[in-house]
Design an enzyme around this catalytic site. Structure first.
Site, mmCIF file in Angstrom:
data_model
loop_
_atom_site.group_PDB
_atom_site.id
_atom_site.type_symbol
_atom_site.label_atom_id
_atom_site.label_comp_id
_atom_site.label_asym_id
_atom_site.label_seq_id
_atom_site.Cartn_x
_atom_site.Cartn_y
_atom_site.Cartn_z
ATOM 1 C CD1 TRP A 1 34.174 30.556 38.933
ATOM 2 C CD2 TRP A 1 33.846 32.235 40.379
ATOM 3 N NE1 TRP A 1 35.169 30.492 39.882
ATOM 4 C CE2 TRP A 1 35.000 31.507 40.775
ATOM 5 C CE3 TRP A 1 33.446 33.335 41.148
ATOM 6 C CZ2 TRP A 1 35.751 31.848 41.911
ATOM 7 C CZ3 TRP A 1 34.197 33.676 42.272
ATOM 8 C CH2 TRP A 1 35.320 32.932 42.648
ATOM 9 C CG ASP B 1 33.316 35.647 34.369
ATOM 10 O OD1 ASP B 1 34.484 35.963 34.049
ATOM 11 O OD2 ASP B 1 33.023 35.247 35.520
ATOM 12 C CE LYS C 1 40.799 33.441 37.530
ATOM 13 N NZ LYS C 1 40.880 32.264 38.341
#
Lengths: 364, 364
Positions: free
Chosen positions: A106, A175, A199
């Site tokens: 990511w 992030d 999540k």
């Protein structure tokens, strides 16, 4: 409505488990929300009823994460992947540099998007150790005139997580998609935090951004309206129609966290769950091999291999058969991964660690 | 679960009414989707169970709108407002022109965003008649080398709707947010159709894009990954986590449309509902004043004024008291508006037209 509810042992990496209590409440008021004769989904986003949902969700997040008053909380769309572009679009200029700590897929993607807008460079990279560790703070390179330093707080695919963050004079951007709300965090260290909801926060389709107001004032202006953070900040995330049902669910998840005791209770539970699995690995004498270095282990995603490939296939097949959902590693790396987000109950983690031990007993 | 369900007369302009049958089905399987022991929201977007939901929704839309094989169907995020930027970002270059038919606030916003990327100009504008009409096809200006011609098929705020579309040699692009799926449409006339889901398709948070494949091949490439249509086309809208629950609801709404008889039945119902309200206006001898020119009237949003302002306030107050939700005009223009999207039942339209007649009787 509460006969025995069948619940899977859900270890999905996201979208992932939601608290049963939240699902039950949402189910109950699904068609008639608070006596309106409408579903939450059918409310106008300009109505008083929806406004309460929206603002309550913001207030709960502010409370749970102790977000200071000089920050805006935004509810956007497009996931963390769109943030990868929005951040440099708003805060980087073609002649400017920005520093990216590369700790997994990511962060690599975030880094790549920044190249379209300016000059990102690597603050550090742990690629040569197959992203099995988080860099030491002392390894991080950045300069006083960088637009920002970007980190990925938890690496879902590799199962590593930052334990501490640098205190720096340039904007720190994180992030936190896969570990926001899993443990207390000092928001004041960050200029901007972003996270896809799917999540720990709620269903997919909502992206939370927490941004210090002074950063918005310095942002680039000649960019598309919808991709400008200030557009959404000025309109309380109601510039256009927000994903109302997702924000409602997010608010209910936050209520659930408050109800069970807030961040102290959440982190306690998360540590207990993770310990069950890491112990099963550490006590296996090499039958299970953890991917992450011990000091970089994630509380959210436990990644490991079984010592040989045939056994690993058997392990994954039996796990599936026993009803453990989502324990295959990410399709890009293979192996095994159990995601232990907030809503995964202790019982599920216990059942999986028992399964790991039993499988080793039979096959070890 | 089916005791008498209290349902509001929901005339919201979007998010708006959903079919009761769809809400009931979704409620029933909310916690345990097809025996998985998980909510749809808890499924991995890479799982077989979710894949079926995703592909079924695509297939149903293709079937209902008779979408030819050379088109891609995309499920995106960000609403029509993000499309206003994505379209010129993908298909316009700084030295190129594009033609925009200006028929209301949303086309004005789309036009404004295009200025960042190239040279948009007005194909026509009905602003001087306060957007009360759709231009004649013969009024439209465009050139053979324009990147595209952009139209807004239905103007939610002003209550006007295109009855026919030009057959042109340059790509025709339409924002169909507020009338997609309300009537049959010849998709082959268009290079790209886009629509926020929250009117006829489902809850907010999903944006549908129907795009001819050859357009994607000619698109600009040096743009952010998430804002490139081809990114999503190549990955079946699964490049990153999609808004899974919204797409599930969209699929269920499409199933409902198929179940009641498809587009022919839908347009019949919509014409009947709209007729009730337009008749109440036309037969009121000037007590109610329709905003839209008769040949431009929308089947979706019926906009009108009450002949004097005090009476209009009284009308809106009484309508609210009687349980009619969302009949205030858009905050930018005032007046009255009843939105009659697919899921608004005949009974609701009938009740409102009766209320209009009764109010006139008492106050006329």
């Amino acid at each position: 409505m509460s006969i025995q509810v069948k619940r899977a042992y859900n270890f999905n990496a996201g979208p992932s488990a939601l608290p049963l209590e939240v699902l039950e409440k949402a189910q109950q008021e699904f068609i008639d929300f608070r006596g309106t004769g409408m579903s939450v989904m059918e409310l106008s986003h300009r109505s008083k009823d929806y406004d309460e949902v929206h603002n309550q969700a913001k207030a709960s997040l502010k409370e749970l994460l102790s977000i200071p008053d000089d920050y805006e909380i935004l509810f956007l769309q497009g996931g963390a992947s769109l943030q990868f572009s929005m951040i440099p679009m708003n805060f980087l200029t073609p002649d400017q540099k920005a520093s990216y700590a590369i700790t997994g897929s990511w962060s690599e993607k975030a880094f790549k998007e920044a190249k379209l807008f300016g000059n990102p460079y690597e603050a550090a990279s742990t690629k040569d150790s197959n992203f099995s560790r988080i860099p030491q703070l002392s390894e991080l390179k950045y300069n006083a005139d960088d637009a920002y330093l970007h980190v990925t707080s938890n690496n879902t695919i590799f199962g590593t997580e930052w334990k501490d963050y640098p205190a720096i004079d340039i904007p720190l951007i994180a992030d936190m998609s896969s570990d926001i709300l899993s443990r207390p965090v000092d928001v004041s260290k960050f200029a901007l935090i972003y996270a896809g909801a799917q999540k720990n926060l709620g269903p997919s389709g909502v992206t939370v951004v927490i941004v210090r107001k002074d950063l918005l004032e310095k942002a680039n202006t000649n960019i598309p309206t919808m991709l400008k953070y200030s557009t959404h900040a000025e309109k309380n995330s109601l510039y256009n129609t927000p994903p109302t049902f997702g924000i409602y669910m997010l608010g209910e998840v936050l209520n659930w966290v408050k109800g069970i005791g807030g961040m102290n209770e959440i982190v306690k539970r998360n540590e207990e769950k993770a310990k069950l699995l890491y112990d099963a690995i550490d006590e296996s004498n090499g039958f299970y091999v953890g991917h992450a270095a011990k000091d970089s282990r994630s509380l959210m995603n436990v990644t490991f291999r079984v010592k040989d490939e045939e056994l690993e296939k058997k392990f994954l097949a039996e796990a599936k058969q026993e009803g453990f959902v989502g324990v295959n590693g990410h399709r890009s790396v293979g192996g095994c991964r159990a995601s232990l987000y907030n809503a995964v109950p202790f019982e599920a983690a216990k059942a999986f660690s028992d399964f790991m031990k039993q499988f080793q007993k039979v096959n070890g």
